[in-house]
Scaffold this motif. Structure first.
Motif, PDB file in Angstrom:
ATOM      1  N   GLY A 194     -56.253  98.193  21.392  1.00  0.00           N
ATOM      2  CA  GLY A 194     -56.125  96.991  22.179  1.00  0.00           C
ATOM      3  C   GLY A 194     -54.720  96.437  22.240  1.00  0.00           C
ATOM      4  N   LEU A 195     -54.662  95.183  22.641  1.00  0.00           N
ATOM      5  CA  LEU A 195     -53.381  94.525  22.863  1.00  0.00           C
ATOM      6  C   LEU A 195     -52.616  94.277  21.563  1.00  0.00           C
ATOM      7  CD1 LEU A 195     -54.500  91.986  25.610  1.00  0.00           C
ATOM      8  CD2 LEU A 195     -53.171  94.088  25.920  1.00  0.00           C
ATOM      9  N   ALA A 196     -53.319  94.021  20.469  1.00  0.00           N
ATOM     10  CA  ALA A 196     -52.637  93.822  19.188  1.00  0.00           C
ATOM     11  C   ALA A 196     -51.869  95.083  18.794  1.00  0.00           C
ATOM     12  CB  ALA A 196     -53.627  93.434  18.097  1.00  0.00           C
ATOM     13  N   LYS A 197     -52.452  96.226  19.069  1.00  0.00           N
ATOM     14  CA  LYS A 197     -51.745  97.485  18.776  1.00  0.00           C
ATOM     15  C   LYS A 197     -50.541  97.641  19.693  1.00  0.00           C
ATOM     16  CE  LYS A 197     -52.329 102.292  17.787  1.00  0.00           C
ATOM     17  NZ  LYS A 197     -52.121 103.419  18.610  1.00  0.00           N
ATOM     18  N   GLU A 198     -50.688  97.291  20.969  1.00  0.00           N
ATOM     19  CA  GLU A 198     -49.547  97.338  21.896  1.00  0.00           C
ATOM     20  C   GLU A 198     -48.434  96.404  21.428  1.00  0.00           C
ATOM     21  OE1 GLU A 198     -50.365  96.971  26.121  1.00  0.00           O
ATOM     22  OE2 GLU A 198     -52.343  97.875  25.827  1.00  0.00           O
ATOM     23  N   CYS A 199     -48.811  95.226  20.939  1.00  0.00           N
ATOM     24  CA  CYS A 199     -47.842  94.271  20.399  1.00  0.00           C
ATOM     25  C   CYS A 199     -47.101  94.885  19.217  1.00  0.00           C
ATOM     26  CB  CYS A 199     -48.583  92.996  19.988  1.00  0.00           C
ATOM     27  SG  CYS A 199     -47.606  91.803  19.067  1.00  0.00           S
ATOM     28  N   SER A 200     -47.847  95.514  18.320  1.00  0.00           N
ATOM     29  CA  SER A 200     -47.257  96.169  17.166  1.00  0.00           C
ATOM     30  C   SER A 200     -46.281  97.264  17.589  1.00  0.00           C
ATOM     31  CB  SER A 200     -48.364  96.764  16.294  1.00  0.00           C
ATOM     32  OG  SER A 200     -47.832  97.521  15.242  1.00  0.00           O
ATOM     33  N   GLU A 201     -46.698  98.069  18.550  1.00  0.00           N
ATOM     34  CA  GLU A 201     -45.831  99.148  19.028  1.00  0.00           C
ATOM     35  C   GLU A 201     -44.553  98.598  19.652  1.00  0.00           C
ATOM     36  OE1 GLU A 201     -48.566 101.260  21.536  1.00  0.00           O
ATOM     37  OE2 GLU A 201     -49.477 102.311  19.835  1.00  0.00           O
ATOM     38  N   ALA A 202     -44.660  97.478  20.366  1.00  0.00           N
ATOM     39  CA  ALA A 202     -43.475  96.856  20.966  1.00  0.00           C
ATOM     40  C   ALA A 202     -42.493  96.418  19.877  1.00  0.00           C
ATOM     41  CB  ALA A 202     -43.879  95.667  21.828  1.00  0.00           C
ATOM     42  N   ALA A 203     -43.036  95.813  18.811  1.00  0.00           N
ATOM     43  CA  ALA A 203     -42.173  95.380  17.713  1.00  0.00           C
ATOM     44  C   ALA A 203     -41.544  96.581  17.008  1.00  0.00           C
ATOM     45  CB  ALA A 203     -42.969  94.531  16.730  1.00  0.00           C
ATOM     46  N   LEU A 204     -42.345  97.607  16.748  1.00  0.00           N
ATOM     47  CA  LEU A 204     -41.825  98.807  16.074  1.00  0.00           C
ATOM     48  C   LEU A 204     -40.818  99.559  16.928  1.00  0.00           C
ATOM     49  CD1 LEU A 204     -45.161 100.061  14.489  1.00  0.00           C
ATOM     50  CD2 LEU A 204     -43.159  99.185  13.257  1.00  0.00           C
ATOM     51  N   ASP A 205     -40.980  99.503  18.251  1.00  0.00           N
ATOM     52  CA  ASP A 205     -40.072 100.205  19.164  1.00  0.00           C
ATOM     53  C   ASP A 205     -38.767  99.460  19.397  1.00  0.00           C
ATOM     54  OD1 ASP A 205     -41.938 102.222  19.427  1.00  0.00           O
ATOM     55  OD2 ASP A 205     -42.655 101.568  21.400  1.00  0.00           O
ATOM     56  N   GLY A 206     -38.660  98.249  18.876  1.00  0.00           N
ATOM     57  CA  GLY A 206     -37.421  97.495  19.033  1.00  0.00           C
ATOM     58  C   GLY A 206     -37.318  96.721  20.334  1.00  0.00           C
ATOM     59  N   ARG A 207     -38.439  96.542  21.007  1.00  0.00           N
ATOM     60  CA  ARG A 207     -38.395  95.835  22.285  1.00  0.00           C
ATOM     61  C   ARG A 207     -38.234  94.330  22.069  1.00  0.00           C
ATOM     62  NH1 ARG A 207     -42.870  99.454  23.881  1.00  0.00           N
ATOM     63  NH2 ARG A 207     -44.227  97.675  24.200  1.00  0.00           N
ATOM     64  N   ALA A 208     -37.801  93.647  23.124  1.00  0.00           N
ATOM     65  CA  ALA A 208     -37.632  92.194  23.062  1.00  0.00           C
ATOM     66  C   ALA A 208     -37.933  91.549  24.404  1.00  0.00           C
ATOM     67  CB  ALA A 208     -36.206  91.856  22.632  1.00  0.00           C
ATOM     68  N   ASP A 209     -38.650  92.248  25.253  1.00  0.00           N
ATOM     69  CA  ASP A 209     -38.910  91.744  26.600  1.00  0.00           C
ATOM     70  C   ASP A 209     -40.033  90.707  26.593  1.00  0.00           C
ATOM     71  OD1 ASP A 209     -41.535  93.566  27.553  1.00  0.00           O
ATOM     72  OD2 ASP A 209     -40.240  94.478  26.036  1.00  0.00           O
ATOM     73  N   LYS A 210     -40.039  89.857  27.608  1.00  0.00           N
ATOM     74  CA  LYS A 210     -41.040  88.791  27.709  1.00  0.00           C
ATOM     75  C   LYS A 210     -42.450  89.351  27.886  1.00  0.00           C
ATOM     76  CE  LYS A 210     -37.895  85.284  29.262  1.00  0.00           C
ATOM     77  NZ  LYS A 210     -37.523  84.252  30.183  1.00  0.00           N
ATOM     78  N   ALA A 211     -42.573  90.487  28.546  1.00  0.00           N
ATOM     79  CA  ALA A 211     -43.894  91.088  28.745  1.00  0.00           C
ATOM     80  C   ALA A 211     -44.523  91.473  27.407  1.00  0.00           C
ATOM     81  CB  ALA A 211     -43.801  92.300  29.667  1.00  0.00           C
ATOM     82  N   SER A 212     -43.714  91.951  26.466  1.00  0.00           N
ATOM     83  CA  SER A 212     -44.233  92.313  25.145  1.00  0.00           C
ATOM     84  C   SER A 212     -44.687  91.078  24.382  1.00  0.00           C
ATOM     85  CB  SER A 212     -43.174  93.074  24.348  1.00  0.00           C
ATOM     86  OG  SER A 212     -42.910  94.328  24.947  1.00  0.00           O
ATOM     87  N   VAL A 213     -43.932  89.997  24.491  1.00  0.00           N
ATOM     88  CA  VAL A 213     -44.339  88.737  23.848  1.00  0.00           C
ATOM     89  C   VAL A 213     -45.665  88.273  24.450  1.00  0.00           C
ATOM     90  CG1 VAL A 213     -43.745  86.309  23.479  1.00  0.00           C
ATOM     91  CG2 VAL A 213     -41.974  88.067  23.265  1.00  0.00           C
ATOM     92  N   LEU A 214     -45.793  88.391  25.758  1.00  0.00           N
ATOM     93  CA  LEU A 214     -47.034  87.991  26.434  1.00  0.00           C
ATOM     94  C   LEU A 214     -48.207  88.861  25.965  1.00  0.00           C
ATOM     95  CD1 LEU A 214     -48.508  86.232  28.473  1.00  0.00           C
ATOM     96  CD2 LEU A 214     -47.807  87.836  30.258  1.00  0.00           C
TER      97      LEU A 214
END
Length: 175
Positions: A21-41
């Motif tokens: 789900g989305l919590a895993k996508e959020c985790s992957e965004a943090a682990l990948d070093g992203r900082a975009d607003k879509a990842s925060v959303l």
């Protein structure tokens, strides 16, 4: 020991959320070093819509806080780390990341205190905590402690260049 302080971006940790789900996508965004607003959303939507156990909920707050810290939104990041540590007081990543946010705000003493608490609880990437502790100690003018912290970070992760870059600025004089 002397060095010229060049506060680079703080190093932030993240925590892995198991599941889908989305919590895993959020985790992957943090682990990948992203900082975009879509990842925060994505993280926000996960927190608002997914049925997460308290551990995954706390970790999702940490991950969203990491993304916000990368955007230099330290106030929101700290609020997420505060919520995470209320949900799971033993989650070291909430403490070390709150410390990193304080370092980013040049609130060095508070940063050291939070990082120390997180290290005592245990974290997945302690080298990042030691690096940020080095930045904080350098900001406080304690170059000996900063040097030791950067050295510890370099020893824990020898292939990471950030602590080596900081250490290269120091001149060590032996009596």
């Amino acid at each position: 020991m002397s060095a010229a302080l060049s506060v680079s971006a703080v190093a932030n940790a993240s925590t892995l959320v198991i599941g889908g789900g989305l919590a895993k996508e959020c985790s992957e965004a943090a682990l990948d070093g992203r900082a975009d607003k879509a990842s925060v959303l994505t993280c926000t939507t996960a927190l608002e819509t997914e049925n997460l156990n308290f551990r995954d909920r706390a970790r999702t707050f940490v991950n969203r806080g990491v993304l916000q810290m990368r955007q230099r939104d330290f106030t929101r990041a700290r609020a997420d780390f505060d919520t995470a540590s209320k949900l799971d007081p033993n989650l070291g990543e909430a403490w070390v990341n709150r410390g990193a946010a304080y370092v980013g705000e040049k609130r060095y003493r508070e940063g050291v205190d939070q990082i120390d608490r997180g290290l005592a609880l245990g974290v997945k990437d302690p080298e990042r905590a030691w690096f940020n502790r080095g930045l904080a100690n350098e900001g406080l003018g304690d170059l000996n402690a900063a040097y030791r912290d950067y050295s510890r970070a370099a020893a824990l992760k020898p292939d990471w260049t950030a602590p080596k870059t900081e250490l290269a600025r120091f001149t060590v004089k032996r009596p």
